[in-house]
Design a protein around this motif. Structure first.
Motif, PDB file in Angstrom:
ATOM      1  N   PHE A  68      48.036  49.089  46.886  1.00 35.56           N
ATOM      2  CA  PHE A  68      47.229  49.806  45.809  1.00 35.56           C
ATOM      3  C   PHE A  68      47.981  49.391  44.566  1.00 35.56           C
ATOM      4  CE2 PHE A  68      46.641  53.052  49.281  1.00 35.56           C
ATOM      5  CZ  PHE A  68      45.156  53.048  49.032  1.00 35.56           C
ATOM      6  N   SER A  69      47.206  48.909  43.653  1.00 35.99           N
ATOM      7  CA  SER A  69      47.581  48.357  42.376  1.00 35.99           C
ATOM      8  C   SER A  69      46.590  49.340  41.432  1.00 35.99           C
ATOM      9  CB  SER A  69      47.406  47.127  42.065  1.00 35.99           C
ATOM     10  OG  SER A  69      45.961  46.821  42.273  1.00 35.99           O
ATOM     11  N   LYS A  70      47.069  49.545  40.320  1.00 28.64           N
ATOM     12  CA  LYS A  70      46.204  50.420  39.049  1.00 28.64           C
ATOM     13  C   LYS A  70      44.981  49.698  39.148  1.00 28.64           C
ATOM     14  CE  LYS A  70      46.383  52.936  34.888  1.00 28.64           C
ATOM     15  NZ  LYS A  70      47.231  52.886  33.829  1.00 28.64           N
ATOM     16  N   ALA A  71      44.711  48.350  38.783  1.00 28.90           N
ATOM     17  CA  ALA A  71      43.634  47.573  38.566  1.00 28.90           C
ATOM     18  C   ALA A  71      42.612  47.905  40.010  1.00 28.90           C
ATOM     19  CB  ALA A  71      43.886  45.942  38.666  1.00 28.90           C
TER      20      ALA A  71
ATOM     21  N   LEU B 210      37.789  50.696  41.852  1.00 28.72           N
ATOM     22  CA  LEU B 210      37.192  51.526  42.950  1.00 28.72           C
ATOM     23  C   LEU B 210      36.690  53.017  42.188  1.00 28.72           C
ATOM     24  CD1 LEU B 210      39.399  51.159  45.848  1.00 28.72           C
ATOM     25  CD2 LEU B 210      37.015  50.249  45.631  1.00 28.72           C
ATOM     26  N   HIS B 211      37.515  53.564  41.011  1.00 28.78           N
ATOM     27  CA  HIS B 211      36.933  54.704  40.470  1.00 28.78           C
ATOM     28  C   HIS B 211      35.791  54.390  39.670  1.00 28.78           C
ATOM     29  CE1 HIS B 211      37.817  58.382  38.274  1.00 28.78           C
ATOM     30  NE2 HIS B 211      37.741  57.523  36.920  1.00 28.78           N
ATOM     31  N   GLU B 212      35.936  53.255  38.969  1.00 30.86           N
ATOM     32  CA  GLU B 212      34.770  53.141  37.878  1.00 30.86           C
ATOM     33  C   GLU B 212      33.449  52.722  38.580  1.00 30.86           C
ATOM     34  OE1 GLU B 212      36.410  50.072  35.296  1.00 30.86           O
ATOM     35  OE2 GLU B 212      37.689  51.479  34.271  1.00 30.86           O
ATOM     36  N   ALA B 213      33.695  51.974  39.653  1.00 28.16           N
ATOM     37  CA  ALA B 213      32.590  51.617  40.666  1.00 28.16           C
ATOM     38  C   ALA B 213      31.806  53.021  41.039  1.00 28.16           C
ATOM     39  CB  ALA B 213      32.850  50.789  41.976  1.00 28.16           C
ATOM     40  N   MET B 214      32.529  54.121  41.694  1.00 27.16           N
ATOM     41  CA  MET B 214      32.092  55.307  42.026  1.00 27.16           C
ATOM     42  C   MET B 214      31.487  56.158  40.708  1.00 27.16           C
ATOM     43  SD  MET B 214      32.625  55.805  45.053  1.00 27.16           S
ATOM     44  CE  MET B 214      32.898  57.757  45.453  1.00 27.16           C
TER      45      MET B 214
ATOM     46  N   GLU C  76      40.443  37.281  50.938  1.00 24.13           N
ATOM     47  CA  GLU C  76      38.889  37.922  50.685  1.00 24.13           C
ATOM     48  C   GLU C  76      38.837  38.281  52.284  1.00 24.13           C
ATOM     49  OE1 GLU C  76      36.480  37.865  48.693  1.00 24.13           O
ATOM     50  OE2 GLU C  76      37.210  36.542  46.869  1.00 24.13           O
ATOM     51  N   CYS C  77      38.445  39.477  52.500  1.00 24.46           N
ATOM     52  CA  CYS C  77      38.173  40.130  53.688  1.00 24.46           C
ATOM     53  C   CYS C  77      37.543  41.059  54.003  1.00 24.46           C
ATOM     54  CB  CYS C  77      39.688  40.385  54.389  1.00 24.46           C
ATOM     55  SG  CYS C  77      40.666  41.639  53.392  1.00 24.46           S
ATOM     56  N   ALA C  78      36.531  41.150  52.641  1.00 27.90           N
ATOM     57  CA  ALA C  78      35.597  42.453  52.852  1.00 27.90           C
ATOM     58  C   ALA C  78      34.664  42.669  53.891  1.00 27.90           C
ATOM     59  CB  ALA C  78      34.569  42.382  51.609  1.00 27.90           C
TER      60      ALA C  78
ATOM     61  N   GLU D 254      29.817  49.514  51.022  1.00 31.20           N
ATOM     62  CA  GLU D 254      29.045  48.386  50.292  1.00 31.20           C
ATOM     63  C   GLU D 254      29.914  48.342  48.851  1.00 31.20           C
ATOM     64  OE1 GLU D 254      26.551  51.947  49.830  1.00 31.20           O
ATOM     65  OE2 GLU D 254      27.502  50.795  51.597  1.00 31.20           O
ATOM     66  N   LEU D 255      30.193  49.445  48.290  1.00 33.43           N
ATOM     67  CA  LEU D 255      30.910  49.503  46.950  1.00 33.43           C
ATOM     68  C   LEU D 255      32.027  49.131  46.973  1.00 33.43           C
ATOM     69  CD1 LEU D 255      30.585  52.756  44.677  1.00 33.43           C
ATOM     70  CD2 LEU D 255      32.732  51.582  45.023  1.00 33.43           C
ATOM     71  N   GLN D 256      32.928  49.585  48.209  1.00 33.92           N
ATOM     72  CA  GLN D 256      34.350  48.977  48.256  1.00 33.92           C
ATOM     73  C   GLN D 256      34.268  47.341  48.233  1.00 33.92           C
ATOM     74  OE1 GLN D 256      36.881  50.413  51.621  1.00 33.92           O
ATOM     75  NE2 GLN D 256      35.319  52.115  51.729  1.00 33.92           N
ATOM     76  N   GLN D 257      33.381  46.946  49.137  1.00 37.39           N
ATOM     77  CA  GLN D 257      33.354  45.511  49.477  1.00 37.39           C
ATOM     78  C   GLN D 257      33.021  44.532  48.018  1.00 37.39           C
ATOM     79  OE1 GLN D 257      30.267  45.800  52.370  1.00 37.39           O
ATOM     80  NE2 GLN D 257      31.498  44.990  54.213  1.00 37.39           N
ATOM     81  N   ARG D 258      31.991  45.383  47.264  1.00 44.48           N
ATOM     82  CA  ARG D 258      31.906  44.750  45.940  1.00 44.48           C
ATOM     83  C   ARG D 258      32.927  44.749  44.868  1.00 44.48           C
ATOM     84  NH1 ARG D 258      27.541  47.410  45.475  1.00 44.48           N
ATOM     85  NH2 ARG D 258      28.320  48.831  43.712  1.00 44.48           N
ATOM     86  N   ALA D 259      33.560  46.057  44.701  1.00 45.10           N
ATOM     87  CA  ALA D 259      34.518  46.233  43.767  1.00 45.10           C
ATOM     88  C   ALA D 259      35.825  45.652  43.869  1.00 45.10           C
ATOM     89  CB  ALA D 259      34.605  47.866  43.760  1.00 45.10           C
ATOM     90  N   TRP D 260      36.304  45.497  44.937  1.00 41.60           N
ATOM     91  CA  TRP D 260      37.549  45.020  45.552  1.00 41.60           C
ATOM     92  C   TRP D 260      37.536  44.356  46.920  1.00 41.60           C
ATOM     93  CZ3 TRP D 260      41.098  44.889  41.321  1.00 41.60           C
ATOM     94  CH2 TRP D 260      42.151  44.339  41.585  1.00 41.60           C
ATOM     95  N   PRO D 261      37.116  43.032  47.001  1.00 38.95           N
ATOM     96  CA  PRO D 261      37.008  42.362  48.129  1.00 38.95           C
ATOM     97  C   PRO D 261      38.284  41.818  48.892  1.00 38.95           C
ATOM     98  CG  PRO D 261      36.244  41.036  46.525  1.00 38.95           C
ATOM     99  CD  PRO D 261      36.580  42.400  45.718  1.00 38.95           C
ATOM    100  N   THR D 262      39.394  42.100  48.399  1.00 39.83           N
ATOM    101  CA  THR D 262      40.295  41.384  48.954  1.00 39.83           C
ATOM    102  C   THR D 262      41.460  42.609  49.341  1.00 39.83           C
ATOM    103  OG1 THR D 262      41.763  41.495  46.818  1.00 39.83           O
ATOM    104  CG2 THR D 262      40.502  39.627  47.412  1.00 39.83           C
TER     105      THR D 262
END
Length: 286
Positions: free
Chosen positions: A174-177, A182-186, A217-219, A248-256
């Motif tokens: 986990f990093s702040k970014a 993920l927070h903003e995508a939700m 990259e492993c979404a 699908e939101l996880q995969q789009r917002a932070w795919p690594t």
């Protein structure tokens, strides 16, 4: 080789990366330092006396199921879970547990596995254990000690022919970014974010984002990761926090999945997108 403290850690930390490399034909060995005997039962449906009475065997069965889902080989180091001490002051750790082992002694079984399996890449936790669980911190210490000793013929000569892994990584879960993304995508999707409280408390913890050197990259393999995590049925609530963000939101917002390159014996310019960067080129040159 991915070195973890407890059964379930291999499914919650770097699991999609593991599944990606397995799919590409890489041999992956998960090393589990303890049996998870003192872990909590976090699934309320399984918080029953008969489960607690047989927790060690249940955890081994869960590990078998997760291993099959990820497609990895897996080995136990055989140490006893330390538990997570709570209180102020903290109570002493249980006698004989992993967190109290002498690092030089405890590294021996891992050196043996490194010499047998002969990994090019080793992943583990940073010096804080990812979070301050005594077994995670000891896992870091033992992993670093074994990485440094495995290729030295003068150390542990009784444990097999020397083999030097080429790269050592720390998992940066986990990093702040990442949390912000993920927070903003939700919120953008009109959903309640499970990270609101995390962000309010973020000033209390250092941001490890600047330590990231390698983003894999492993979404595509996030569903495999989640299936493996759910296989640890006593360790995770299938209706709980880890599964609140739609796939699908996880995969789009932070795919690594993200790592810090801690040690390398090959040239590999940073930043990287592959744990085997520098190794593939060296192997081809030979």
């Amino acid at each position: 080789m991915a070195v973890h403290a407890h059964p379930d850690d291999e499914s919650s930390k770097g699991a999609a990366t593991t599944a990606k490399y397995v799919a590409e034909g890489v041999d992956v060995l998960v090393v589990t330092c303890t049996g998870g005997e003192r872990g909590s039962v976090l699934n309320p449906k399984l918080d029953r006396p008969e489960v607690w009475a047989d927790i060690a065997n249940i955890r081994r069965g869960e590990m078998d199921a997760a291993r099959a889902i990820l497609g990895v080989d897996q080995a136990w180091l055989g140490f006893v879970d330390s538990g997570l001490p709570e209180g102020d002051p903290l109570p002493p750790l249980p006698e004989g547990c992993f967190g109290l082992q002498d690092v030089e002694v405890a590294a021996g079984p891992l050196v043996r596995l490194m010499r047998q399996f002969r990994p090019h890449v080793v992943t583990t936790y940073d010096e804080e254990g990812g979070y301050p669980h005594p077994d995670h911190i000891m896992c870091h210490r033992v992993s670093v000690a074994a990485f440094e000793a495995a290729g030295d013929p003068a150390r542990y000569p009784e444990l097999g022919e020397p083999w030097q892994p080429l790269k050592l990584y720390y998992d940066i879960g986990f990093s702040k970014a990442k949390i912000m993304a993920l927070h903003e995508a939700m919120l953008a999707a009109g959903l309640d974010s499970p990270y609101d409280e995390w962000l309010k408390r973020w000033e209390e913890r250092p941001d490890k984002g600047p330590r990231i050197t390698t983003r894999v990259e492993c979404a595509e393999y996030f569903p495999v990761r989640d299936d493996a995590l759910r296989a640890h049925a006593t360790q995770v609530d299938p209706d709980g926090f880890w599964f609140h963000v739609p796939m699908e939101l996880q995969q789009r917002a932070w795919p690594t999945e993200d790592f810090q390159l801690a040690k390398s014996l090959v040239d590999s310019p940073l930043p990287e997108s592959d744990l085997f960067a520098g190794i593939r080129e060296t192997t081809r040159a030979r």
